[in-house]
Scaffold this motif. Structure first.
Motif, PDB file in Angstrom:
ATOM      1  N   PHE A   6       0.880  -1.171   0.000  1.00  0.00           N
ATOM      2  CA  PHE A   6       0.000   0.000   0.000  1.00  0.00           C
ATOM      3  C   PHE A   6       0.916   1.219   0.000  1.00  0.00           C
ATOM      4  O   PHE A   6       1.538   1.543   1.007  1.00  0.00           O
ATOM      5  N   ASP A   7       1.017   1.862  -1.140  1.00  0.00           N
ATOM      6  CA  ASP A   7       1.910   3.011  -1.284  1.00  0.00           C
ATOM      7  C   ASP A   7       1.241   4.250  -0.702  1.00  0.00           C
ATOM      8  O   ASP A   7       0.348   4.809  -1.320  1.00  0.00           O
ATOM      9  N   ILE A   8       1.670   4.661   0.474  1.00  0.00           N
ATOM     10  CA  ILE A   8       1.054   5.818   1.134  1.00  0.00           C
ATOM     11  C   ILE A   8       1.637   7.135   0.634  1.00  0.00           C
ATOM     12  O   ILE A   8       1.072   8.188   0.870  1.00  0.00           O
ATOM     13  N   ALA A   9       2.780   7.062  -0.058  1.00  0.00           N
ATOM     14  CA  ALA A   9       3.426   8.251  -0.600  1.00  0.00           C
ATOM     15  C   ALA A   9       3.683   8.028  -2.083  1.00  0.00           C
ATOM     16  O   ALA A   9       4.363   7.074  -2.459  1.00  0.00           O
ATOM     17  N   GLY A  10       3.158   8.889  -2.906  1.00  0.00           N
ATOM     18  CA  GLY A  10       3.348   8.755  -4.345  1.00  0.00           C
ATOM     19  C   GLY A  10       4.551   9.514  -4.841  1.00  0.00           C
ATOM     20  O   GLY A  10       4.615   9.906  -6.002  1.00  0.00           O
ATOM     21  N   THR A  11       5.506   9.717  -3.974  1.00  0.00           N
ATOM     22  CA  THR A  11       6.693  10.476  -4.330  1.00  0.00           C
ATOM     23  C   THR A  11       7.884   9.957  -3.556  1.00  0.00           C
ATOM     24  O   THR A  11       7.727   9.267  -2.543  1.00  0.00           O
ATOM     25  N   CYS A  12       9.068  10.292  -4.024  1.00  0.00           N
ATOM     26  CA  CYS A  12      10.298   9.920  -3.332  1.00  0.00           C
ATOM     27  C   CYS A  12      11.301  11.058  -3.495  1.00  0.00           C
ATOM     28  O   CYS A  12      11.334  11.715  -4.530  1.00  0.00           O
ATOM     29  N   ASN A  13      12.105  11.271  -2.474  1.00  0.00           N
ATOM     30  CA  ASN A  13      13.082  12.350  -2.522  1.00  0.00           C
ATOM     31  C   ASN A  13      14.452  11.885  -3.006  1.00  0.00           C
ATOM     32  O   ASN A  13      15.345  12.694  -3.206  1.00  0.00           O
ATOM     33  N   ALA A  14      14.626  10.591  -3.216  1.00  0.00           N
ATOM     34  CA  ALA A  14      15.898  10.061  -3.728  1.00  0.00           C
ATOM     35  C   ALA A  14      15.787   9.867  -5.232  1.00  0.00           C
ATOM     36  O   ALA A  14      14.687   9.738  -5.778  1.00  0.00           O
ATOM     37  N   TYR A  69       4.613   0.652   1.553  1.00  0.00           N
ATOM     38  CA  TYR A  69       5.525   1.187   0.546  1.00  0.00           C
ATOM     39  C   TYR A  69       5.315   0.439  -0.754  1.00  0.00           C
ATOM     40  O   TYR A  69       4.701  -0.613  -0.796  1.00  0.00           O
ATOM     41  N   CYS A  70       5.812   1.007  -1.803  1.00  0.00           N
ATOM     42  CA  CYS A  70       5.929   0.327  -3.098  1.00  0.00           C
ATOM     43  C   CYS A  70       6.997   1.104  -3.859  1.00  0.00           C
ATOM     44  O   CYS A  70       8.152   0.772  -3.773  1.00  0.00           O
ATOM     45  N   TYR A 103      -3.090   4.417  13.942  1.00  0.00           N
ATOM     46  CA  TYR A 103      -4.325   3.757  13.530  1.00  0.00           C
ATOM     47  C   TYR A 103      -4.114   2.246  13.352  1.00  0.00           C
ATOM     48  O   TYR A 103      -4.919   1.443  13.826  1.00  0.00           O
ATOM     49  N   LEU A 104      -3.053   1.866  12.675  1.00  0.00           N
ATOM     50  CA  LEU A 104      -2.784   0.437  12.471  1.00  0.00           C
ATOM     51  C   LEU A 104      -2.550  -0.275  13.799  1.00  0.00           C
ATOM     52  O   LEU A 104      -3.001  -1.410  13.992  1.00  0.00           O
ATOM     53  N   ASN A 105      -1.871   0.391  14.708  1.00  0.00           N
ATOM     54  CA  ASN A 105      -1.673  -0.198  16.040  1.00  0.00           C
ATOM     55  C   ASN A 105      -3.010  -0.365  16.757  1.00  0.00           C
ATOM     56  O   ASN A 105      -3.263  -1.390  17.396  1.00  0.00           O
ATOM     57  N   LYS A 106      -3.876   0.627  16.635  1.00  0.00           N
ATOM     58  CA  LYS A 106      -5.184   0.597  17.302  1.00  0.00           C
ATOM     59  C   LYS A 106      -6.024  -0.588  16.838  1.00  0.00           C
ATOM     60  O   LYS A 106      -6.715  -1.223  17.639  1.00  0.00           O
ATOM     61  N   ILE A 107      -5.944  -0.909  15.542  1.00  0.00           N
ATOM     62  CA  ILE A 107      -6.752  -2.011  15.013  1.00  0.00           C
ATOM     63  C   ILE A 107      -5.941  -3.309  14.888  1.00  0.00           C
ATOM     64  O   ILE A 107      -6.402  -4.276  14.284  1.00  0.00           O
ATOM     65  N   SER A 108      -4.742  -3.313  15.442  1.00  0.00           N
ATOM     66  CA  SER A 108      -3.876  -4.512  15.507  1.00  0.00           C
ATOM     67  C   SER A 108      -3.521  -5.090  14.141  1.00  0.00           C
ATOM     68  O   SER A 108      -3.613  -6.295  13.910  1.00  0.00           O
ATOM     69  N   VAL A 109      -3.113  -4.211  13.238  1.00  0.00           N
ATOM     70  CA  VAL A 109      -2.630  -4.650  11.928  1.00  0.00           C
ATOM     71  C   VAL A 109      -1.123  -4.374  11.878  1.00  0.00           C
ATOM     72  O   VAL A 109      -0.702  -3.223  11.956  1.00  0.00           O
ATOM     73  N   PRO A 110      -0.307  -5.432  11.750  1.00  0.00           N
ATOM     74  CA  PRO A 110       1.145  -5.210  11.654  1.00  0.00           C
ATOM     75  C   PRO A 110       1.510  -4.559  10.320  1.00  0.00           C
ATOM     76  O   PRO A 110       0.780  -4.682   9.333  1.00  0.00           O
ATOM     77  N   TYR A 111       2.643  -3.889  10.294  1.00  0.00           N
ATOM     78  CA  TYR A 111       3.064  -3.139   9.112  1.00  0.00           C
ATOM     79  C   TYR A 111       4.572  -3.235   8.939  1.00  0.00           C
ATOM     80  O   TYR A 111       5.317  -3.527   9.873  1.00  0.00           O
ATOM     81  N   ARG A 112       4.995  -2.969   7.699  1.00  0.00           N
ATOM     82  CA  ARG A 112       6.414  -2.971   7.348  1.00  0.00           C
ATOM     83  C   ARG A 112       6.703  -1.748   6.478  1.00  0.00           C
ATOM     84  O   ARG A 112       5.823  -1.237   5.800  1.00  0.00           O
TER      85      ARG A 112
END
Length: 109
Positions: A11-19, A64-65, A81-90
């Motif tokens: 899930f790409d939360i940012a459609g941009t990159c600074n590198a 990320y993507c 939010y993810l912690n509140k609903i118990s969804v792990p993330y990377r």
């Protein structure tokens, strides 16, 4: 019909990159593909994925993507939010901008 959740969701939360890494399509073409997803749209999408049994609380989600997730201005709220609903993330990051890494940030990491 028994729907099994995906084991991997990017899930790409940012459609941009600074590198501008030459080995990466985002950097190689040096184009911004978009902005940042709003917190509300993110929450709504996650809720829908869970309600349709597509997102597993066992496997979690990759935030990320092609974009740089640590640039997202609402990253602490997304993580909270993810912690509140118990969804792990990377994350995958170029680490050029480091957010506050506290107990909340690493809770579901």
């Amino acid at each position: 019909m028994n729907i099994q959740p995906f084991k991997t969701i990017f899930f790409d939360i940012a459609g941009t990159c600074n590198a501008r890494c030459t080995y990466c399509n985002t950097g190689k073409y040096a184009e911004d593909k978009g902005g940042f997803i709003s917190l509300e749209a993110f929450q709504e999408t996650i809720d829908r994925l869970i309600s349709q049994n597509l997102l597993s609380r066992e496997y979690g989600i990759n935030l990320y993507c092609w974009g740089e997730p640590f640039l997202h201005p609402k990253l602490p709220e997304i993580v909270r939010y993810l912690n509140k609903i118990s969804v792990p993330y990377r994350f995958s990051t170029n680490a050029s901008r480091i957010p506050l890494i506290d107990d909340n940030f690493v809770e579901g990491l």
